[in-house]
Design a protein around this motif. Structure first.
Motif: not given
Length: 122
Positions: A30, A32, A53, A73, A76
Motif C-alpha cells: 500500500s 509505494n 500512494s 489507486n 493500480n
C-alpha cells in the motif's frame, strides 16, 4: 510478483500530446511510489516524474508545466499526460513501481515495465 504493463507511446509531431498508462498487477504494497523514467539513445535512464500512494508528485525541471502525472489507486494505474512535446523528449519511457516493504522503513523493491517508445518529430 509484480507486473507492469505500459501503453500509449507512439509518434507525434512537436507541440503535440501523448498520454502514457501503466497498469500494475500482483502483490503491491500500500505504501509505494509509481513513476516514469526515460532513456534516450546513448544516455542514462532518468526520472521524469513520480507520484506516491497519497498523491504527492515530483517532476524534473525539464517537464514542469508540460507533463502531468496522476494515478488511480483503485486500478493500480499511473498515467503521464505529455503536452507540448519536443524532439528532445524522444526516448523509451519506462514505468516504475517502488514498493516499500513497511509503512515506516526505507527498504523497498523496484519493478519496471518493458518500456514504450515515444518519438517526437520536428
Amino acid at each position: 510478483q509484480v507486473q507492469l504493463v505500459e501503453s500509449g507511446g507512439g509518434l507525434v509531431q512537436a507541440g503535440g500530446s501523448l498520454r502514457l498508462s501503466c497498469a500494475a498487477s500482483g502483490s503491491i504494497t500500500s505504501r509505494n511510489v509509481m513513476g516514469w523514467y526515460r532513456q534516450a539513445p546513448g544516455k542514462q535512464r532518468e526520472l521524469v516524474a513520480d507520484i506516491n500512494s497519497i498523491g504527492n508528485t515530483n517532476y524534473v525541471d525539464f517537464v514542469k508545466g508540460r507533463f502531468a502525472i496522476s494515478r488511480d489507486n483503485a486500478k493500480n494505474t499511473v498515467y503521464l499526460q505529455m503536452n507540448r512535446l519536443k524532439p528532445e523528449d524522444t526516448a523509451v519511457y519506462y514505468c516504475n513501481l517502488r514498493a516499500f516493504l513497511s509503512y515506516t522503513g526505507n527498504a523497498y523493491s523496484d519493478y519496471w515495465g518493458q518500456g514504450t517508445q515515444v518519438t517526437v518529430s520536428s
